[in-house]
Write an enzyme that holds these catalytic residues in place. Structure first.
Site, PDB file in Angstrom:
ATOM      1  N   THR A  33       0.866  -1.174   0.000  1.00 56.68           N
ATOM      2  CA  THR A  33       0.000   0.000   0.000  1.00 56.68           C
ATOM      3  C   THR A  33       0.901   1.221   0.000  1.00 56.68           C
ATOM      4  O   THR A  33       2.105   1.109  -0.260  1.00 56.68           O
ATOM      5  CB  THR A  33      -0.948  -0.055   1.214  1.00 56.68           C
ATOM      6  N   ASN A  34       0.356   2.383   0.229  1.00 56.44           N
ATOM      7  CA  ASN A  34       1.195   3.563   0.304  1.00 56.44           C
ATOM      8  C   ASN A  34       0.624   4.546   1.309  1.00 56.44           C
ATOM      9  O   ASN A  34      -0.472   4.347   1.823  1.00 56.44           O
ATOM     10  CB  ASN A  34       1.360   4.201  -1.084  1.00 56.44           C
TER      11      ASN A  34
END
Ligand code: CTP
Ligand code: CA
Length: 228
Positions: A33-34
């Site tokens: 994810t980020n």
């Protein structure tokens, strides 16, 4: 007080916003994810609603409350986000892509948790590129005929103006909004750079709520008149 009685800027418009990160699973318990809190997208959804628009918010995994009067659709991955956007875009006049979409996802998704095999060797992951949601929408028939106004966002670590200008052209969007300054993720304030066909302009540092209201006004001013 005057503003209270003025016709609302987005009355009669439908707007769709993407917000937050996406999560790309590699197995049932892990993924990539980020960093994105989703705050800017949620603030925009709220400001658009307050400006009279009917708002759909397609959100990745975030910990935020849905603004009042906004329809929220939760998704995990970029592919799910694209499907949700295509399902809800039908008669929207504005698409604002604030989501920090993961650029790649693991090529394979294991149905079971990947276990250490005792060899001390880590698994090798292959990645594939995710669909570009904004570019896909910006190339759609309704966008090309001027019925859907698409707004892109970009967080750059350097050369903001040059990168934002190039990104605007590459995505094929009329308006691209850049984050000025480092580490805006998760903060409650920000400063923005607007890049359009006429050049660029800065919205100085303010709370995301105030910036969202200013941005909604900028978008409203660029929309074609509503059919009467
Ligand atoms: N975007 C999108 N779908 C993707 C990637 C990006 O809709 N798969 C949208 C983002 O929501 C944002 C804009 O495109 O509005 C720019 O995202 P950004 O990550 O800055 O651009 P990329 O084209 O992915 O380029 P890079 O990350 O390499 O700078
Ligand atoms: Ca990207």
């Amino acid at each position: 007080l005057l503003a209270f009685f003025a016709p609302k800027l987005l009355a009669g418009r439908r707007l769709l916003v993407t917000a937050g990160p996406t999560f790309e699973a590699m197995d049932p318990v892990r993924g990539i994810t980020n960093l994105s809190s989703g705050k800017m997208g949620f603030a925009l959804a709220r400001a658009a609603r307050e400006a009279g628009a009917e708002v759909t918010l397609v959100a990745g995994p975030v910990h935020l409350t849905t603004p009042r009067g906004v329809r929220r659709v939760d998704v995990q991955s970029a592919q799910e986000m694209l499907v949700a956007v295509e399902q809800h875009i039908q008669d929207a006049g504005v698409f604002m892509a604030t989501a920090a979409v993961a650029d790649w996802r693991p090529a394979q998704q294991s149905g079971r948790k990947i276990k250490k095999d005792g060899s001390g060797q880590p698994p090798v992951l292959d990645f594939v590129e995710n669909p570009d949601i904004l570019a896909t929408l910006a190339r759609s028939a309704r966008a090309l005929e001027g019925a859907l106004f698409c707004v892109g966002f970009s967080a750059e670590s350097h050369d903001l103006l040059a990168n934002a200008t190039a990104k605007r052209a590459r995505k094929g969007v009329p308006l691209l909004v850049g984050n000025i300054g480092p580490a805006t993720f998760g903060r409650d304030d920000n400063a923005l750079l607007l890049v359009d066909a006429d050049g660029h302009r800065e919205l100085p540092r303010a709370s995301k709520r105030v910036l969202a209201q200013q941005l909604i006004a900028e978008v409203a001013a660029r929309l074609p008149p509503l059919p009467s």
